[in-house]
Design a protein around this motif. Structure first.
Motif, PDB file in Angstrom:
ATOM      1  N   VAL A  77     -11.785   1.926  -3.105  1.00 53.22           N
ATOM      2  CA  VAL A  77     -12.226   1.189  -3.220  1.00 53.22           C
ATOM      3  C   VAL A  77     -13.438   0.176  -3.598  1.00 53.22           C
ATOM      4  CG1 VAL A  77     -11.788  -0.882  -1.501  1.00 53.22           C
ATOM      5  CG2 VAL A  77     -10.862   0.792  -1.000  1.00 53.22           C
ATOM      6  N   GLU A 133      -5.518  11.360   4.709  1.00 57.91           N
ATOM      7  CA  GLU A 133      -6.573  10.614   4.650  1.00 57.91           C
ATOM      8  C   GLU A 133      -6.644   9.587   4.253  1.00 57.91           C
ATOM      9  OE1 GLU A 133     -10.454  12.161   3.432  1.00 57.91           O
ATOM     10  OE2 GLU A 133      -9.906  14.158   3.963  1.00 57.91           O
ATOM     11  N   TYR A 134      -5.634   9.057   2.705  1.00 53.75           N
ATOM     12  CA  TYR A 134      -5.538   7.945   2.332  1.00 53.75           C
ATOM     13  C   TYR A 134      -4.010   6.891   3.018  1.00 53.75           C
ATOM     14  CZ  TYR A 134      -4.112   5.296  -1.818  1.00 53.75           C
ATOM     15  OH  TYR A 134      -4.210   4.446  -2.709  1.00 53.75           O
ATOM     16  N   THR A 135      -4.391   6.764   4.263  1.00 50.82           N
ATOM     17  CA  THR A 135      -3.648   5.815   4.847  1.00 50.82           C
ATOM     18  C   THR A 135      -3.658   4.140   4.940  1.00 50.82           C
ATOM     19  OG1 THR A 135      -5.018   5.525   6.667  1.00 50.82           O
ATOM     20  CG2 THR A 135      -3.734   7.581   6.830  1.00 50.82           C
ATOM     21  N   GLY A 192      -8.722  -1.213  -4.703  1.00 56.82           N
ATOM     22  CA  GLY A 192      -8.701  -0.297  -4.827  1.00 56.82           C
ATOM     23  C   GLY A 192      -6.736   0.319  -4.941  1.00 56.82           C
ATOM     24  N   ASN A 248      -6.870   3.438   7.418  1.00 52.70           N
ATOM     25  CA  ASN A 248      -7.851   3.166   6.356  1.00 52.70           C
ATOM     26  C   ASN A 248      -8.337   2.888   5.355  1.00 52.70           C
ATOM     27  OD1 ASN A 248      -8.244   5.563   8.033  1.00 52.70           O
ATOM     28  ND2 ASN A 248      -7.832   7.181   7.078  1.00 52.70           N
ATOM     29  N   TRP A 249      -7.767   2.624   4.536  1.00 51.82           N
ATOM     30  CA  TRP A 249      -7.360   1.911   3.474  1.00 51.82           C
ATOM     31  C   TRP A 249      -8.254  -0.096   4.096  1.00 51.82           C
ATOM     32  CZ3 TRP A 249      -4.962  -2.333   2.189  1.00 51.82           C
ATOM     33  CH2 TRP A 249      -4.702  -2.995   0.845  1.00 51.82           C
ATOM     34  N   CYS A 281     -10.700   6.998   1.026  1.00 51.99           N
ATOM     35  CA  CYS A 281     -10.539   5.597   0.671  1.00 51.99           C
ATOM     36  C   CYS A 281     -12.034   4.649   0.398  1.00 51.99           C
ATOM     37  CB  CYS A 281     -10.008   4.980   2.468  1.00 51.99           C
ATOM     38  SG  CYS A 281      -7.763   5.389   3.168  1.00 51.99           S
ATOM     39  N   GLU A 282     -12.674   4.967   1.524  1.00 49.49           N
ATOM     40  CA  GLU A 282     -14.467   4.135   0.870  1.00 49.49           C
ATOM     41  C   GLU A 282     -14.178   5.017  -1.193  1.00 49.49           C
ATOM     42  OE1 GLU A 282     -16.457   3.548   4.744  1.00 49.49           O
ATOM     43  OE2 GLU A 282     -16.667   5.520   3.580  1.00 49.49           O
ATOM     44  N   PHE A 337       1.090  -0.777  -0.221  1.00 52.37           N
ATOM     45  CA  PHE A 337      -0.032   0.140  -0.125  1.00 52.37           C
ATOM     46  C   PHE A 337       0.831   1.458  -0.203  1.00 52.37           C
ATOM     47  CE2 PHE A 337      -2.014   3.225   2.475  1.00 52.37           C
ATOM     48  CZ  PHE A 337      -3.396   3.766   1.529  1.00 52.37           C
ATOM     49  N   LYS A 344       0.738   4.316  -2.381  1.00 53.29           N
ATOM     50  CA  LYS A 344       0.976   5.415  -2.146  1.00 53.29           C
ATOM     51  C   LYS A 344       1.793   6.453  -2.821  1.00 53.29           C
ATOM     52  CE  LYS A 344       0.133   8.311   1.464  1.00 53.29           C
ATOM     53  NZ  LYS A 344      -0.735   7.999   3.388  1.00 53.29           N
TER      54      LYS A 344
END
Length: 417
Positions: A149, A104-106, A163, A109-110, A145-146, A77, A81
């Motif tokens: 995905v 936010e894109y961690t 994702g 969270n993913w 992230c939601e 990931f 990223k």
């Protein structure tokens, strides 16, 4: 057109291949195969169904020893990223403040999003070309992230799997199996994974009973001090974790008259490293003075990432164990001094008339400033272990295998540390 075969949990096919098993059988064994006659209500007739089943827990164990761990998924990931932040900023510029994308894109969270939608898909209803519950999610106030995905689902569009875009990723960076390992975290350990290959067989793409080579995986070589260690670990694995047997191999001491000892184990390990063997290697020493002495020496040489050096784990019963020395009998902590493979055969074997078979102190090992010990009735306890294995093949009593179970779990987790 061909046939698709895949791994299903509930009603959704999470990982698939076309016209071949590919590597899907890597998490199964021949014992997981079922071929049975079932009644098909839609066809109003009996059909032959061919499928494999395993549990989520067993699949996790298989993936972990293959290197597809949650840590590997996190590494995948982070790489993804790093290379896709610019793309994400352009794609979500109107919906998400670009300054907050990196925050936010961690991975956490993913992974949370992956598990959320995996759980939904497994119980979803497919109707008129859509998954009903999944489609309803698209109208919600989703996190970054939601959204990422969700945009790749339900059919993993354009090489993007939950994702993660694999189109530009090298296999050494990661694979969909690493993502699948995160998917499995959405389910209970006892949940069933099914691979139904009925259509694949009927389409002429595979044999009804897959050949042994279809299940093959890269093996981890376990180097031990001798044939007894290898035999005990192998027998215990067959009984307690039969689905893990195919992932490990041992030196065949008897067929090829290979010598064994603490020193020889070190020589074999150095030879394997020098030869550049790419398989994973575990050098497993006894948890005694001689073993710890050798491990101390090995700290002075470079050890490649595919090698782990470990010793038999400490045992609680060995904290206060009967010993015999020049000064007579005493109760000592033999962990690190005389804890050999015999200590893992089970309390039911080591106890005679309610008392543990004692350890006799022998030579002194300067490097670790401790005496080396050995169980007195070694041949007898090994004989009893052989009988125990035969009994357990008919009726397995897990409590009798507590120490072996501890050892096997240490082996399975060797590359997670």
């Amino acid at each position: 057109m061909g046939e698709i075969v895949g791994l299903c949990i509930g009603s959704y096919e999470f990982l698939s291949r076309k016209n071949t098993f590919g590597d899907l059988l890597s998490i199964f064994s021949q014992d997981d195969l079922t071929i049975e006659e079932v009644f098909d209500k839609e066809l109003d007739e009996s059909i032959t169904r061919r499928y494999f089943t395993t549990t989520v827990n067993n699949a996790k164990m298989c993936l972990d020893v293959m290197g597809h761990t949650t840590l590997k998924a996190k590494s995948l990931f982070e790489y993804h990223k790093k290379n896709y932040l610019d793309y994400l900023e352009d794609d979500f510029d109107d919906e998400v403040d670009s300054d907050n994308i990196e925050r936010e894109y961690t991975f956490e969270n993913w992974a949370r999003a992956v598990k959320k939608y995996s759980s939904i898909l497994a119980s979803d209803i497919y109707e008129n070309g859509d998954y009903i519950s999944l489609e309803k999610c698209r109208g919600e106030n989703n996190s970054l992230c939601e959204k990422i995905v969700l945009d790749s689902l339900p059919h993993c569009k354009d090489d993007t799997y939950f994702g993660i875009d694999f189109y530009y990723l090298d296999e050494e960076i990661g694979s969909p199996w690493d993502v699948f390992r995160i998917i499995l975290e959405a389910f209970k350990s006892e949940d069933i994974i099914t691979l139904d290959y009925t259509n694949l067989f009927e389409g002429g793409w595979c044999d009804e009973v897959p050949e042994e080579k279809e299940y093959l995986v890269s093996k981890t070589v376990i180097l031990t001090e001798g044939s007894t260690d290898a035999r005990v670990i192998s027998e215990a694995m067959k009984l307690l974790y039969p689905h893990m047997v195919k992932f490990y191999s041992f030196i065949d001491f008897s067929t090829y008259v290979v010598q064994g000892s603490t020193n020889y184990l070190t020589h074999y390990l150095k030879a394997f490293i020098a030869a550049g063997i790419r398989n994973r290697i575990i050098a497993l020493y006894d948890n005694d003075s001689a073993g710890l002495s050798e491990i101390k020496v090995l700290k002075n040489i470079p050890i490649p990432s595919n090698v782990r050096i470990m010793h038999l784990p400490d045992l609680e019963m060995c904290l206060h164990y009967p010993t015999i020395g020049p000064g007579g009998s005493s109760i000592d902590n033999i962990n690190g001094r005389a804890c050999s493979i015999e200590m893992f055969l089970g309390k039911d074997i080591l106890k005679k008339s309610g008392e543990y078979e004692p350890v006799r102190w022998k030579s002194y090992i300067d490097k670790v400033d401790a005496y080396q010990g050995e169980i007195v009735s070694k041949s007898e306890v090994l004989k009893q272990f052989k009988l125990k294995v035969k009994r357990s093949q008919d009726q397995l009593v897990l409590d009798e295998w507590e120490e072996c179970d501890l050892l096997l779990r240490e082996i399975f987790a060797a590359f997670e540390k």
